[in-house]
Design an enzyme around this catalytic site. Structure first.
Site, PDB file in Angstrom:
ATOM      1  N   ASN A 131       0.800  -1.216   0.000  1.00 32.41           N
ATOM      2  CA  ASN A 131       0.000   0.000   0.000  1.00 32.41           C
ATOM      3  C   ASN A 131       0.839   1.274   0.000  1.00 32.41           C
ATOM      4  OD1 ASN A 131      -2.494   1.675   0.552  1.00 32.41           O
ATOM      5  ND2 ASN A 131      -1.420   1.977   2.504  1.00 32.41           N
ATOM      6  N   TYR A 182       3.889   9.769 -11.436  1.00 33.57           N
ATOM      7  CA  TYR A 182       2.988   8.946 -10.625  1.00 33.57           C
ATOM      8  C   TYR A 182       2.246   7.951 -11.511  1.00 33.57           C
ATOM      9  CZ  TYR A 182      -0.741   7.677  -7.380  1.00 33.57           C
ATOM     10  OH  TYR A 182      -1.622   6.975  -6.576  1.00 33.57           O
ATOM     11  N   LYS A 219       2.234   3.773 -11.408  1.00 39.15           N
ATOM     12  CA  LYS A 219       1.024   2.982 -11.215  1.00 39.15           C
ATOM     13  C   LYS A 219       0.727   2.102 -12.429  1.00 39.15           C
ATOM     14  CE  LYS A 219       0.224   4.167  -7.028  1.00 39.15           C
ATOM     15  NZ  LYS A 219       0.381   3.172  -5.946  1.00 39.15           N
TER      16      LYS A 219
END
Length: 268
Positions: A89, A154, A158
């Site tokens: 996470n 980012y 991802k």
């Protein structure tokens, strides 16, 4: 999957989403290894977990350190006995024009969001393979399927997590080891800078409360789902981007112009 007595290693435990996931897992009867950099925050969360009737061990580690992933797995097994589930996470985010993002920050983001995640997964994989059981959960993002302006690095990280989860699932297809990828849209947590919150508000993009997202994550784990995309219309646009990206390009032109006014330029 029944989560009671499952030994779960949770990275990014003290963040807004991580905290809610930890508390929900505690209520389910899981035994938690809480991973983070801040010992005070970890100890505070441990107390909350225990107040909820759960059990937790604090594991203070900087996953950016060389060899940290292997050391963490050994530390976690010593504290928990063994590991049944790994929830990756931990993550960091920037809202910035790429030309203004430093080399050091790019490296930090890639290392935290991707490299550490892969290394930690690899470090526990031999134990899962030996037992022919275990489960990985990867917390990705809608931005892992939809490139969004001013989140370039980012998004890259991802997309990497999404691709890694798919490849790993296929690699483990003949085992009883599960892989769940979760792609939330925006979440209302301190991870978002004030200018990001302001941009989402003006653009009309909804963000979800962390307890709602945590509930969906835990449910996906219980159901052993392969992938979960959270939130509309963002999930639809993520799908559309895979089949008709030029249409999404047109739709994002207005968003690009709107976002520009919320960008913060670094000091010279």
């Amino acid at each position: 999957m029944q989560l009671s007595q499952q030994r779960i290693l949770l990275t990014g435990a003290t963040g807004g989403l991580g905290r809610e996931v930890a508390l929900l897992l505690a209520k389910k009867g899981a035994i938690l290894g809480l991973v983070g950099r801040d010992s005070q925050k970890l100890n505070a969360l441990k107390q909350q977990v225990e107040q909820a009737g759960g059990r937790a061990e604090c594991l203070v580690v900087n996953l950016s350190d060389e060899g940290a992933s292997t050391a963490l797995i050994q530390q976690a097994k010593a504290a928990l006995g063994h590991i049944d589930i790994l929830i990756n996470n931990a993550g960091v985010l920037d809202f910035i024009e790429l030309q203004d993002q430093s080399d050091a920050r790019i490296a930090e983001m890639v290392n935290t969001n991707v490299t550490a995640l892969i290394q930690l997964t690899r470090a526990i994989l031999p134990d899962f393979q030996s037992a022919n059981k275990g489960h990985f959960v990867f917390i990705g993002s809608i931005f892992g399927s939809l490139g969004f302006p001013h989140f370039a690095t980012y998004c890259a990280t991802k997309f990497a997590v999404h691709g890694f989860s798919q490849a790993l699932r296929r690699e483990l297809v003949n085992t009883k080891i599960g892989v769940t990828y979760v792609a939330p849209r925006g979440i209302d947590t301190p991870m978002n800078a004030p200018n990001v919150d302001a941009m989402w508000k003006k653009s009309g993009n909804a963000v979800d409360k962390p307890d709602k997202v945590a509930s969906l994550i835990v449910k996906a784990l219980e159901q052993e789902k392969q992938e979960l995309f959270i939130g509309q219309p963002q999930s639809f646009f993520a799908w559309l981007n895979g089949v008709f990206p030029s249409a999404v390009n047109i739709g994002l032109k207005q968003q690009t112009a709107l976002a520009a006014e919320f960008l913060k330029k670094p000091h010279p």
